[in-house]
Design a protein around this motif. Structure first.
Motif, PDB file in Angstrom:
ATOM      1  N   UNK A 289       0.832  -1.212   0.000  1.00  0.00           N
ATOM      2  CA  UNK A 289       0.000   0.000   0.000  1.00  0.00           C
ATOM      3  C   UNK A 289       0.868   1.264   0.000  1.00  0.00           C
ATOM      4  N   UNK A 290       1.771   1.331  -0.948  1.00  0.00           N
ATOM      5  CA  UNK A 290       2.730   2.429  -1.001  1.00  0.00           C
ATOM      6  C   UNK A 290       2.044   3.776  -1.158  1.00  0.00           C
ATOM      7  N   UNK A 291       0.970   3.815  -1.945  1.00  0.00           N
ATOM      8  CA  UNK A 291       0.273   5.091  -2.145  1.00  0.00           C
ATOM      9  C   UNK A 291      -0.256   5.634  -0.823  1.00  0.00           C
ATOM     10  N   UNK A 292      -0.895   4.789  -0.042  1.00  0.00           N
ATOM     11  CA  UNK A 292      -1.442   5.228   1.247  1.00  0.00           C
ATOM     12  C   UNK A 292      -0.340   5.758   2.148  1.00  0.00           C
ATOM     13  N   UNK A 293       0.799   5.084   2.155  1.00  0.00           N
ATOM     14  CA  UNK A 293       1.915   5.535   2.989  1.00  0.00           C
ATOM     15  C   UNK A 293       2.402   6.904   2.550  1.00  0.00           C
ATOM     16  N   UNK A 294       2.477   7.116   1.235  1.00  0.00           N
ATOM     17  CA  UNK A 294       2.967   8.396   0.733  1.00  0.00           C
ATOM     18  C   UNK A 294       1.993   9.528   1.022  1.00  0.00           C
ATOM     19  N   UNK A 295       0.702   9.219   0.998  1.00  0.00           N
ATOM     20  CA  UNK A 295      -0.282  10.260   1.284  1.00  0.00           C
ATOM     21  C   UNK A 295      -0.239  10.665   2.758  1.00  0.00           C
TER      22      UNK A 295
END
Length: 423
Positions: A289-295
């Motif tokens: 869930x890289x996107x969630x972490x970046x957000x």
């Protein structure tokens, strides 16, 4: 001379309004200049004038020459029936309205302020210049420049996010897929960016989701899809990946692309596509869930920590599959992470916030102001003409200025150009 200048002169009344007269010597008073119309129809709407003490309310049309009215076929367009004044630079023809009465004309060249005209001509001089105002830009006050930089920065961010939104629509609003494709493109840098994007689009992202926890399968998937496992290489690790990819290829009906799309020519070994793919693999193996972490990530240090990944031990002693090299960690550098932030993560985060209905502008300013300025020919040239660039926020703003204002000679839409004309 162009119509944009005439629009500008009318909008900001850069002409003498004392003893103003029409071409037929009728006294003219401007009560309201009207609303600048950027869509089809007359140039200024809801204008209020007095011509020989008669009040007129309607629209204004602006042309270089009176005859342009007929060139543009306004005489047959009902949108122009409510025009009450024709503002021109040169009155070369009489324009008649549908009632067969001449349309009142204001010839601007008889009234425009000489300094505004001279400044405009200097700005749009035919002399070759890198940017039209390269000799005058440093005379503009810091307040104007700083405010304009902020506007330019968010214009660039808006444009990038709009381009990304098209990718989001193509991928049914799956931000994780869009992030992977954009990161892949940026891992390829300019030389291999298109090839990396093609690689990222060559298989369904659901396959990556299924295999990401198994490093060997994830590695086989990406190197296999990139075509790097098709060669015969006397290396055990290569053979293991090759066998694993055959299994994945059969299971998920995969079709590899050609490795010939990737360029190694004149590239520094740390930027070899094999190394960049290995780093991308490590990033996605480490983070679900890289996107969630970046957000959720907010500070520059947190982003650097997120990208603190180690490649498989094989790549620490290799730049390609078939040749051993001196051992090196092959970690992502801070400067490389900066590029990912500038080109992918910040614009995508901006798009995400915008689509959710609320943008925290200070968050983006804070991050980009802490990143070192980019190094490219445009930023170097700005530095050469005396425009200082302190960080990535300013370099992004100046790239927008050069590419979408200076190069297109949109000086009358630029705060710096406007200021110079009005000096």
């Amino acid at each position: 001379m162009n119509e944009d200048f005439l629009h500008y002169v009318w909008q900001y009344q850069l002409f003498s309004i004392d003893d103003l007269k029409t071409a037929t010597k009728d006294a003219l008073s401007i009560l309201k200049i009207g609303i600048h119309n950027h869509n089809s129809g007359p140039d200024f709407l809801n204008t209020q004038l007095k011509i020989d003490n008669q009040l007129w309310i309607g629209n204004v049309e602006i042309h270089l020459k009176s005859s342009d009215w007929y060139v543009h076929h306004h005489e047959v367009d009902e949108n122009y029936d409510a025009v009450i004044l024709h503002v021109v630079w040169e009155d070369d023809a009489t324009v008649f309205m549908k009632n067969n009465k001449p349309l009142p004309v204001l010839v601007l060249k008889d009234f425009v302020f000489s300094n505004a005209l001279n400044n405009y001509r200097n700005l749009f001089s035919s002399k070759p210049r890198w940017i039209p105002c390269e000799k005058e830009i440093n005379t503009i006050d810091n307040f104007t420049v700083d405010n304009w930089k902020e506007r330019l920065f968010f214009e660039r961010l808006e444009r990038k996010s709009n381009e990304m939104n098209q990718l989001l629509v193509e991928n049914k609003n799956d931000y994780e897929v869009v992030l992977f494709q954009l990161l892949a493109k940026n891992f390829g840098l300019k030389v291999n960016g298109d090839a990396f994007l093609y690689l990222a689009k060559s298989f369904d992202f659901s396959v990556l989701r299924k295999v990401r926890d198994d490093e060997k399968q994830l590695t086989s998937l990406l190197f296999g899809q990139a075509g790097f496992l098709e060669d015969v290489v006397e290396e055990e690790y290569h053979q293991e990946l090759k066998n694993e990819y055959k299994y994945l290829q059969h299971k998920y009906q995969l079709n590899a692309i050609s490795k010939n799309q990737f360029s190694f020519f004149r590239m520094r070994p740390p930027n070899f596509p094999t190394i960049r793919i290995a780093q991308l693999i490590s990033l996605y193996h480490l983070h679900a869930n890289l996107f969630s972490k970046m957000m959720q990530t907010e500070t520059l240090k947190e982003f650097y920590d997120l990208f603190e990944v180690s490649v498989n031990p094989f790549w620490k002693t290799h730049f390609t599959f078939d040749k051993v090299s001196k051992s090196s960690p092959k970690k992502l550098t801070k400067s490389f992470v900066d590029l990912l932030l500038i080109n992918t993560i910040v614009p995508l985060k901006f798009l995400y916030q915008k689509n959710r209905g609320g943008v925290s502008e200070n968050d983006f300013l804070d991050i980009l102001q802490k990143i070192k300025t980019e190094k490219n020919s445009i930023i170097s040239k700005f530095d050469e003409i005396g425009v200082s660039v302190k960080n990535a926020y300013e370099s992004q703003a100046l790239l927008e200025l050069k590419n979408n204002y200076c190069a297109k000679k949109q000086c009358l839409q630029c705060a710096i150009g406007i200021k110079l004309v009005r000096k």
